[in-house]
Design an enzyme around this catalytic site. Sequence first.
Site, PDB file in Angstrom:
ATOM      1  N   GLY A 250      32.811  44.340  33.916  1.00 35.56           N
ATOM      2  CA  GLY A 250      33.073  43.636  35.085  1.00 35.56           C
ATOM      3  C   GLY A 250      34.452  43.255  35.527  1.00 35.56           C
ATOM      4  O   GLY A 250      34.887  44.422  35.615  1.00 35.56           O
ATOM      5  N   ILE A 251      34.603  42.289  35.976  1.00 35.62           N
ATOM      6  CA  ILE A 251      35.611  41.843  36.701  1.00 35.62           C
ATOM      7  C   ILE A 251      37.180  42.044  35.649  1.00 35.62           C
ATOM      8  O   ILE A 251      38.059  42.679  36.254  1.00 35.62           O
ATOM      9  CB  ILE A 251      35.870  40.334  37.196  1.00 35.62           C
ATOM     10  CG1 ILE A 251      34.798  39.996  37.943  1.00 35.62           C
ATOM     11  CG2 ILE A 251      37.142  40.008  37.665  1.00 35.62           C
ATOM     12  CD1 ILE A 251      34.362  38.431  38.341  1.00 35.62           C
TER      13      ILE A 251
ATOM     14  N   ASP B 159      38.402  41.759  24.073  1.00 39.94           N
ATOM     15  CA  ASP B 159      37.062  41.430  24.400  1.00 39.94           C
ATOM     16  C   ASP B 159      36.291  41.175  22.880  1.00 39.94           C
ATOM     17  O   ASP B 159      36.912  41.691  21.876  1.00 39.94           O
ATOM     18  CB  ASP B 159      36.290  42.411  25.202  1.00 39.94           C
ATOM     19  CG  ASP B 159      35.012  42.015  25.780  1.00 39.94           C
ATOM     20  OD1 ASP B 159      35.095  42.177  27.111  1.00 39.94           O
ATOM     21  OD2 ASP B 159      33.912  41.976  25.062  1.00 39.94           O
TER      22      ASP B 159
ATOM     23  N   ASP C  86      37.688  37.291  19.802  1.00 35.09           N
ATOM     24  CA  ASP C  86      36.482  36.252  20.248  1.00 35.09           C
ATOM     25  C   ASP C  86      37.447  35.073  20.816  1.00 35.09           C
ATOM     26  O   ASP C  86      38.351  34.465  20.145  1.00 35.09           O
ATOM     27  CB  ASP C  86      35.926  35.776  19.351  1.00 35.09           C
ATOM     28  CG  ASP C  86      34.788  34.911  19.569  1.00 35.09           C
ATOM     29  OD1 ASP C  86      34.935  34.134  20.668  1.00 35.09           O
ATOM     30  OD2 ASP C  86      33.728  34.681  18.787  1.00 35.09           O
TER      31      ASP C  86
ATOM     32  N   TYR D  18      27.756  25.122  33.914  1.00 34.15           N
ATOM     33  CA  TYR D  18      28.592  26.162  34.664  1.00 34.15           C
ATOM     34  C   TYR D  18      29.653  25.563  35.566  1.00 34.15           C
ATOM     35  O   TYR D  18      30.782  25.850  35.437  1.00 34.15           O
ATOM     36  CB  TYR D  18      27.718  27.274  35.262  1.00 34.15           C
ATOM     37  CG  TYR D  18      28.641  28.526  35.661  1.00 34.15           C
ATOM     38  CD1 TYR D  18      29.070  29.209  34.652  1.00 34.15           C
ATOM     39  CD2 TYR D  18      28.897  28.904  37.073  1.00 34.15           C
ATOM     40  CE1 TYR D  18      30.085  30.565  35.138  1.00 34.15           C
ATOM     41  CE2 TYR D  18      29.543  30.005  37.450  1.00 34.15           C
ATOM     42  CZ  TYR D  18      30.149  30.643  36.514  1.00 34.15           C
ATOM     43  OH  TYR D  18      30.780  31.611  36.860  1.00 34.15           O
TER      44      TYR D  18
ATOM     45  N   ARG E 159      23.428  34.290  49.497  1.00 32.86           N
ATOM     46  CA  ARG E 159      24.395  33.326  49.398  1.00 32.86           C
ATOM     47  C   ARG E 159      25.608  33.625  50.152  1.00 32.86           C
ATOM     48  O   ARG E 159      26.215  32.729  50.502  1.00 32.86           O
ATOM     49  CB  ARG E 159      24.739  32.922  47.913  1.00 32.86           C
ATOM     50  CG  ARG E 159      23.517  32.752  46.894  1.00 32.86           C
ATOM     51  CD  ARG E 159      23.768  32.062  45.639  1.00 32.86           C
ATOM     52  NE  ARG E 159      24.726  32.762  44.594  1.00 32.86           N
ATOM     53  CZ  ARG E 159      24.825  32.683  43.639  1.00 32.86           C
ATOM     54  NH1 ARG E 159      24.143  31.332  43.172  1.00 32.86           N
ATOM     55  NH2 ARG E 159      25.595  33.214  42.689  1.00 32.86           N
TER      56      ARG E 159
HETATM   57  P1  NAD Z   1      30.792  39.930  32.449  1.00 36.07           P
HETATM   58  O1  NAD Z   1      29.890  38.717  32.187  1.00 36.07           O
HETATM   59  O2  NAD Z   1      30.085  41.142  32.938  1.00 36.07           O
HETATM   60  O3  NAD Z   1      31.324  40.636  31.032  1.00 36.07           O
HETATM   61  C1  NAD Z   1      31.756  39.463  30.420  1.00 36.07           C
HETATM   62  C2  NAD Z   1      32.575  40.177  29.187  1.00 36.07           C
HETATM   63  O4  NAD Z   1      32.979  38.784  28.235  1.00 36.07           O
HETATM   64  C3  NAD Z   1      31.777  40.960  28.437  1.00 36.07           C
HETATM   65  O5  NAD Z   1      32.389  42.349  28.142  1.00 36.07           O
HETATM   66  C4  NAD Z   1      31.709  40.207  27.221  1.00 36.07           C
HETATM   67  O6  NAD Z   1      31.761  40.997  25.837  1.00 36.07           O
HETATM   68  C5  NAD Z   1      33.130  39.321  26.978  1.00 36.07           C
HETATM   69  N1  NAD Z   1      32.673  37.900  26.021  1.00 36.07           N
HETATM   70  C6  NAD Z   1      31.653  37.494  26.077  1.00 36.07           C
HETATM   71  N2  NAD Z   1      32.034  36.270  25.339  1.00 36.07           N
HETATM   72  C7  NAD Z   1      33.410  36.488  24.684  1.00 36.07           C
HETATM   73  C8  NAD Z   1      34.222  35.999  23.888  1.00 36.07           C
HETATM   74  N3  NAD Z   1      33.734  34.719  23.105  1.00 36.07           N
HETATM   75  N4  NAD Z   1      35.375  36.356  23.711  1.00 36.07           N
HETATM   76  C9  NAD Z   1      35.768  37.499  24.388  1.00 36.07           C
HETATM   77  N5  NAD Z   1      35.293  38.102  25.438  1.00 36.07           N
HETATM   78  C10 NAD Z   1      33.855  37.669  25.441  1.00 36.07           C
HETATM   79  O7  NAD Z   1      31.705  39.553  33.580  1.00 36.07           O
HETATM   80  P2  NAD Z   1      31.797  39.197  34.885  1.00 36.07           P
HETATM   81  O8  NAD Z   1      30.562  39.076  35.463  1.00 36.07           O
HETATM   82  O9  NAD Z   1      32.719  40.055  35.343  1.00 36.07           O
HETATM   83  O10 NAD Z   1      32.403  37.665  34.691  1.00 36.07           O
HETATM   84  C11 NAD Z   1      33.563  37.655  34.266  1.00 36.07           C
HETATM   85  C12 NAD Z   1      34.190  36.033  34.563  1.00 36.07           C
HETATM   86  O11 NAD Z   1      34.105  35.819  35.883  1.00 36.07           O
HETATM   87  C13 NAD Z   1      33.502  34.914  33.994  1.00 36.07           C
HETATM   88  O12 NAD Z   1      34.291  33.933  33.748  1.00 36.07           O
HETATM   89  C14 NAD Z   1      32.399  34.465  35.049  1.00 36.07           C
HETATM   90  O13 NAD Z   1      32.112  33.115  34.812  1.00 36.07           O
HETATM   91  C15 NAD Z   1      33.392  34.739  36.124  1.00 36.07           C
HETATM   92  N6  NAD Z   1      32.663  34.801  37.266  1.00 36.07           N
HETATM   93  C16 NAD Z   1      31.815  35.778  37.676  1.00 36.07           C
HETATM   94  C17 NAD Z   1      30.998  35.731  38.748  1.00 36.07           C
HETATM   95  C18 NAD Z   1      29.786  36.901  39.015  1.00 36.07           C
HETATM   96  O14 NAD Z   1      29.146  36.858  39.902  1.00 36.07           O
HETATM   97  N7  NAD Z   1      29.747  37.994  38.223  1.00 36.07           N
HETATM   98  C19 NAD Z   1      31.175  35.089  39.945  1.00 36.07           C
HETATM   99  C20 NAD Z   1      32.398  34.020  39.713  1.00 36.07           C
HETATM  100  C21 NAD Z   1      32.902  33.898  38.521  1.00 36.07           C
END
Ligand code: NAD
Length: 278
Positions: free
Chosen positions: A48-49, A68, A90, A180, A238
Amino acid sequence: MLLLQRTNKNIDFNFIKRRLCSFFRLTLSSEMARLCGKVAIVTAAAQGIGEATVKKFVAEGAIVYATDINAEKLQQLSEQIPGIKTSVLDVTNGDEIKAFAETTERVDILFNCAGYVHHGTILECNENSWDFSFDLNVKSMYRMCSTFIPKMMKNKNGGSIINMSSVASSIKGAANRCVYGTTKAAVIGMSKSIAIDFVQDKIRCNSVCPGTVDTPSLRGRINAYGDAEQAMRDFVARQKMGRLATAEEISHLIVYLASDESAFVTGQEFIIDGGWSM
Ligand code: NAD
């Protein structure tokens, strides 16, 4: 460089990167590498991001620690990007963070990306879900910032902290995102607090507030709906731009906040939401 990578796996790529960065700084425009030689830590870096940002940080000349809980995906990332350092970490575990901190000397950039989306109203959020969301989305950032700010304070030029929030926070109410949104509002508040407390140490702290971003976990949430196609249409609708963001689009903003281009920017929340909150 490519030849060196192929012939000797033990070569210190980060040493080479630092030397190349110094050379480019002297000879070429600074735009060539906006994070030249800076040391960055990224949490939730395996997909992801976080993953998109790791790739962008490396492309901009940073030395990156990608962390991660997913060891397998970190391994894949390190095979794709020679020279990055990966650590299973973690962010809900303070002891692991302390042990990881001992492996890092200097830190210029901290991108706290880890977060979890709980689905439901306040009536569907039990205390366990509430506590878990706060632990992963907010307290993890408290743990990381309180561990790495003292290291940044030793830098002549401080550092930059970027905390992942969301437009679903104090900016906008989103249906079924009660805990959230509450945690992401807390991230904005914490980031402002850190910014004011450490401005004299040249440590900047900002938060990033995306709309809906196309990432593996979003796809997972969409597939969990009975009618996944309708769920996708609803998520897309949205954003007034009528599409999802890519993770790479969000990483551009994070690079800006990590770089010296944003040297006069601190304590702000940056909305990047395709017009969702207009
Ligand atoms: P994702 O949810 O696809 O991936 C998350 C990553 O976090 C995974 O690789 C997972 O293994 C890791 N992870 C989970 N628990 C963990 C822990 N305890 N310690 C370390 N790593 C851990 O990622 P995303 O959708 O890109 O989201 C990343 C961030 O962006 C999050 O904080 C999310 O709330 C925020 N965000 C996402 C969106 C969206 O639409 N995707 C929108 C706004 C904000």
